[in-house]
Design a protein around this motif. Sequence first.
Motif, PDB file in Angstrom:
ATOM      1  N   PRO A  42       0.817  -1.212   0.000  1.00  0.00           N
ATOM      2  CA  PRO A  42       0.000   0.000   0.000  1.00  0.00           C
ATOM      3  C   PRO A  42       0.856   1.270   0.000  1.00  0.00           C
ATOM      4  CG  PRO A  42       0.012  -0.976   2.171  1.00  0.00           C
ATOM      5  CD  PRO A  42       0.698  -1.952   1.267  1.00  0.00           C
ATOM      6  N   MET A  43       0.274   2.335  -0.537  1.00  0.00           N
ATOM      7  CA  MET A  43       0.980   3.595  -0.705  1.00  0.00           C
ATOM      8  C   MET A  43       0.117   4.725  -0.130  1.00  0.00           C
ATOM      9  SD  MET A  43       1.944   5.412  -4.315  1.00  0.00           S
ATOM     10  CE  MET A  43       2.863   3.964  -4.852  1.00  0.00           C
ATOM     11  N   THR A  44       0.682   5.516   0.746  1.00  0.00           N
ATOM     12  CA  THR A  44      -0.037   6.656   1.318  1.00  0.00           C
ATOM     13  C   THR A  44       0.477   7.943   0.706  1.00  0.00           C
ATOM     14  OG1 THR A  44      -0.420   5.501   3.420  1.00  0.00           O
ATOM     15  CG2 THR A  44      -0.602   7.905   3.437  1.00  0.00           C
ATOM     16  N   LEU A  45      -0.454   8.734   0.153  1.00  0.00           N
ATOM     17  CA  LEU A  45      -0.114   9.989  -0.509  1.00  0.00           C
ATOM     18  C   LEU A  45      -0.693  11.151   0.286  1.00  0.00           C
ATOM     19  CD1 LEU A  45      -1.001   8.936  -4.166  1.00  0.00           C
ATOM     20  CD2 LEU A  45       1.271   8.927  -3.110  1.00  0.00           C
ATOM     21  N   THR A  46       0.128  12.163   0.510  1.00  0.00           N
ATOM     22  CA  THR A  46      -0.328  13.377   1.189  1.00  0.00           C
ATOM     23  C   THR A  46      -0.758  14.399   0.142  1.00  0.00           C
ATOM     24  OG1 THR A  46       1.163  12.993   3.047  1.00  0.00           O
ATOM     25  CG2 THR A  46       0.319  15.227   2.765  1.00  0.00           C
ATOM     26  N   ASN A  47      -1.907  15.023   0.381  1.00  0.00           N
ATOM     27  CA  ASN A  47      -2.377  16.049  -0.548  1.00  0.00           C
ATOM     28  C   ASN A  47      -2.862  17.266   0.231  1.00  0.00           C
ATOM     29  OD1 ASN A  47      -5.257  15.684   0.121  1.00  0.00           O
ATOM     30  ND2 ASN A  47      -5.034  13.710  -0.925  1.00  0.00           N
ATOM     31  N   ALA A  48      -3.399  18.247  -0.484  1.00  0.00           N
ATOM     32  CA  ALA A  48      -3.794  19.506   0.144  1.00  0.00           C
ATOM     33  C   ALA A  48      -4.966  19.351   1.098  1.00  0.00           C
ATOM     34  CB  ALA A  48      -4.142  20.527  -0.933  1.00  0.00           C
ATOM     35  N   TRP A  49      -5.658  18.228   1.054  1.00  0.00           N
ATOM     36  CA  TRP A  49      -6.837  18.014   1.906  1.00  0.00           C
ATOM     37  C   TRP A  49      -6.628  16.912   2.932  1.00  0.00           C
ATOM     38  CZ3 TRP A  49      -6.706  19.220  -3.156  1.00  0.00           C
ATOM     39  CH2 TRP A  49      -7.348  20.406  -3.519  1.00  0.00           C
ATOM     40  N   GLY A  50      -5.439  16.311   2.965  1.00  0.00           N
ATOM     41  CA  GLY A  50      -5.172  15.261   3.937  1.00  0.00           C
ATOM     42  C   GLY A  50      -4.304  14.173   3.343  1.00  0.00           C
ATOM     43  N   GLN A  51      -4.695  12.931   3.581  1.00  0.00           N
ATOM     44  CA  GLN A  51      -3.950  11.791   3.064  1.00  0.00           C
ATOM     45  C   GLN A  51      -4.902  10.784   2.442  1.00  0.00           C
ATOM     46  OE1 GLN A  51      -1.667  10.296   6.441  1.00  0.00           O
ATOM     47  NE2 GLN A  51       0.164  11.363   5.697  1.00  0.00           N
ATOM     48  N   THR A  52      -4.380  10.024   1.497  1.00  0.00           N
ATOM     49  CA  THR A  52      -5.160   8.954   0.895  1.00  0.00           C
ATOM     50  C   THR A  52      -4.243   7.747   0.732  1.00  0.00           C
ATOM     51  OG1 THR A  52      -6.700   8.433  -0.908  1.00  0.00           O
ATOM     52  CG2 THR A  52      -4.672   9.551  -1.511  1.00  0.00           C
ATOM     53  N   THR A  53      -4.781   6.572   0.892  1.00  0.00           N
ATOM     54  CA  THR A  53      -3.988   5.348   0.792  1.00  0.00           C
ATOM     55  C   THR A  53      -4.483   4.482  -0.351  1.00  0.00           C
ATOM     56  OG1 THR A  53      -3.514   5.339   3.170  1.00  0.00           O
ATOM     57  CG2 THR A  53      -3.231   3.265   1.985  1.00  0.00           C
ATOM     58  N   VAL A  54      -3.570   4.126  -1.230  1.00  0.00           N
ATOM     59  CA  VAL A  54      -3.861   3.202  -2.324  1.00  0.00           C
ATOM     60  C   VAL A  54      -3.359   1.833  -1.878  1.00  0.00           C
ATOM     61  CG1 VAL A  54      -3.540   2.712  -4.770  1.00  0.00           C
ATOM     62  CG2 VAL A  54      -3.544   5.088  -3.966  1.00  0.00           C
ATOM     63  N   GLU A  55      -4.275   0.916  -1.640  1.00  0.00           N
ATOM     64  CA  GLU A  55      -3.924  -0.365  -1.030  1.00  0.00           C
ATOM     65  C   GLU A  55      -3.156  -1.287  -1.966  1.00  0.00           C
ATOM     66  OE1 GLU A  55      -4.174  -1.107   2.028  1.00  0.00           O
ATOM     67  OE2 GLU A  55      -5.470   0.509   2.756  1.00  0.00           O
ATOM     68  N   LYS A  56      -3.522  -1.303  -3.249  1.00  0.00           N
ATOM     69  CA  LYS A  56      -2.849  -2.168  -4.209  1.00  0.00           C
ATOM     70  C   LYS A  56      -2.842  -1.489  -5.573  1.00  0.00           C
ATOM     71  CE  LYS A  56      -7.099  -4.785  -5.155  1.00  0.00           C
ATOM     72  NZ  LYS A  56      -7.717  -6.124  -5.168  1.00  0.00           N
ATOM     73  N   LYS A  57      -2.064  -2.033  -6.498  1.00  0.00           N
ATOM     74  CA  LYS A  57      -1.943  -1.418  -7.817  1.00  0.00           C
ATOM     75  C   LYS A  57      -3.320  -1.266  -8.456  1.00  0.00           C
ATOM     76  CE  LYS A  57       0.442  -1.828 -12.259  1.00  0.00           C
ATOM     77  NZ  LYS A  57      -0.692  -1.382 -13.037  1.00  0.00           N
ATOM     78  N   PRO A 149      -9.741   6.133  -3.307  1.00  0.00           N
ATOM     79  CA  PRO A 149      -8.613   7.024  -3.029  1.00  0.00           C
ATOM     80  C   PRO A 149      -8.454   8.063  -4.141  1.00  0.00           C
ATOM     81  CG  PRO A 149      -7.991   4.741  -2.657  1.00  0.00           C
ATOM     82  CD  PRO A 149      -9.342   4.709  -3.304  1.00  0.00           C
ATOM     83  N   ILE A 150      -8.184   9.303  -3.742  1.00  0.00           N
ATOM     84  CA  ILE A 150      -8.059  10.408  -4.691  1.00  0.00           C
ATOM     85  C   ILE A 150      -6.592  10.784  -4.844  1.00  0.00           C
ATOM     86  CG2 ILE A 150      -8.763  12.765  -5.232  1.00  0.00           C
ATOM     87  CD1 ILE A 150     -11.056  12.331  -3.168  1.00  0.00           C
ATOM     88  N   VAL A 151      -6.135  10.823  -6.074  1.00  0.00           N
ATOM     89  CA  VAL A 151      -4.770  11.249  -6.360  1.00  0.00           C
ATOM     90  C   VAL A 151      -4.843  12.678  -6.861  1.00  0.00           C
ATOM     91  CG1 VAL A 151      -2.668  10.792  -7.654  1.00  0.00           C
ATOM     92  CG2 VAL A 151      -4.162   8.896  -6.983  1.00  0.00           C
ATOM     93  N   THR A 152      -4.335  13.613  -6.062  1.00  0.00           N
ATOM     94  CA  THR A 152      -4.422  15.026  -6.420  1.00  0.00           C
ATOM     95  C   THR A 152      -3.164  15.734  -5.942  1.00  0.00           C
ATOM     96  OG1 THR A 152      -5.863  16.974  -6.357  1.00  0.00           O
ATOM     97  CG2 THR A 152      -5.717  15.676  -4.332  1.00  0.00           C
ATOM     98  N   PHE A 153      -3.152  17.059  -6.015  1.00  0.00           N
ATOM     99  CA  PHE A 153      -1.927  17.806  -5.757  1.00  0.00           C
ATOM    100  C   PHE A 153      -1.697  18.049  -4.264  1.00  0.00           C
ATOM    101  CE2 PHE A 153      -5.094  20.023  -8.358  1.00  0.00           C
ATOM    102  CZ  PHE A 153      -5.800  20.704  -7.382  1.00  0.00           C
ATOM    103  N   ALA A 154      -0.428  18.335  -3.956  1.00  0.00           N
ATOM    104  CA  ALA A 154      -0.027  18.470  -2.553  1.00  0.00           C
ATOM    105  C   ALA A 154      -0.401  19.814  -1.962  1.00  0.00           C
ATOM    106  CB  ALA A 154       1.479  18.255  -2.423  1.00  0.00           C
ATOM    107  N   GLU A 155      -0.458  20.856  -2.781  1.00  0.00           N
ATOM    108  CA  GLU A 155      -0.785  22.201  -2.325  1.00  0.00           C
ATOM    109  C   GLU A 155      -1.894  22.766  -3.212  1.00  0.00           C
ATOM    110  OE1 GLU A 155       0.558  23.440   0.329  1.00  0.00           O
ATOM    111  OE2 GLU A 155       2.212  22.008   0.589  1.00  0.00           O
ATOM    112  N   LYS A 156      -2.791  23.559  -2.644  1.00  0.00           N
ATOM    113  CA  LYS A 156      -3.904  24.093  -3.435  1.00  0.00           C
ATOM    114  C   LYS A 156      -3.424  24.968  -4.584  1.00  0.00           C
ATOM    115  CE  LYS A 156      -7.417  23.787   0.175  1.00  0.00           C
ATOM    116  NZ  LYS A 156      -8.483  24.481   0.944  1.00  0.00           N
ATOM    117  N   ASP A 157      -2.326  25.704  -4.387  1.00  0.00           N
ATOM    118  CA  ASP A 157      -1.804  26.552  -5.450  1.00  0.00           C
ATOM    119  C   ASP A 157      -1.324  25.751  -6.650  1.00  0.00           C
ATOM    120  OD1 ASP A 157      -2.361  28.805  -4.007  1.00  0.00           O
ATOM    121  OD2 ASP A 157      -0.299  29.162  -3.354  1.00  0.00           O
TER     122      ASP A 157
END
Length: 337
Positions: A42-57, A149-157
Amino acid sequence: MRKMFMAALVCVGLVTACGAQNDPVEKAAADPSAPASSSEFPMTLTNAWGQTTVEKKPVRVATVSDGDTSIALALGVVPVIVPDVEDGDPVAEYKKRAMDELGVTRLKTFDDTDGIDYEAVAAEAPDVILAVNSWEMDAGYAKLAPIAPIVTFAEKDDADTLPWQERLKTAARALGLSDRADEVIAANRRTIADAAAANPAFKDKTYTYVVIHPEQVTFMSYGDQDPGVFEDLGLRKTDNAKNYSAKKNGVSLENLDQLDADVILVTFPFGDEGLLSLSELESNKLFQSLDAVKNKRFAVVPSENTLSSSIAYPDALSSSWVVEQLTPILAKAVAGA
């Protein structure tokens, strides 16, 4: 009219076909073959609204903007659902090329007239939602998060300023396709380098890219705008670009001198609804006084084929196509032709 200017686009030859069937859902489900290591998840990604975890490919990928659709296609992934940005118009040429390479004649879409159709996205049961090109995350993140899980940007700008290469790499990491993203970026670099080498007159010429919106003349090549293809080809922004930003990009008719550069490119994506027509702009006394205009270093970028929006909002899929389309227009403008 096509829904222009939504971040909305590899050398298409790098897109790897995954079979010949045309049903987008079945094809997406049948595409686990792209290289990825299971140890990445699993992979945890930090974004502008928090974190999301992608459990598998991920296998089933949904997109919520045209730029995210381009990212998926550039990586060789056929999304299970995408926004209907064409709205009845023909599919953009660069997208059609990628779909042809993937053996897909159509993509399943949702009506995005009123924004993201959350129910339609949920109905496709995606493993992940790509939103690295969407401006709707402030309102949409909380509604999309329960779906996948949502893959989006790390900062709102980043919604306005993040280069397409970084958007691509963010999405690719979450899909387990980082190597393929590197290939896409390298292929685009080669295409641009070849075009720049063939046009040495571009080097260090200043430029301004102008969009005629219904409510304003827009200084689109503002200071922190993704430089995209212009600077890759050797041009550079004018000093006036530093006076403008994503939130301050309107130019009044009394200040059209702010547009002057070695080369001025203007586009009219809204047609008769634009603040000015081409004839009205060309007859404006202040515009006529600009050095670029007097020396015929002024060109119109067509919008009907999506070139203008692809320049303003570059992405992984459209970049090489933009070079192909824009280079001859720039060459004539730089030469004063």
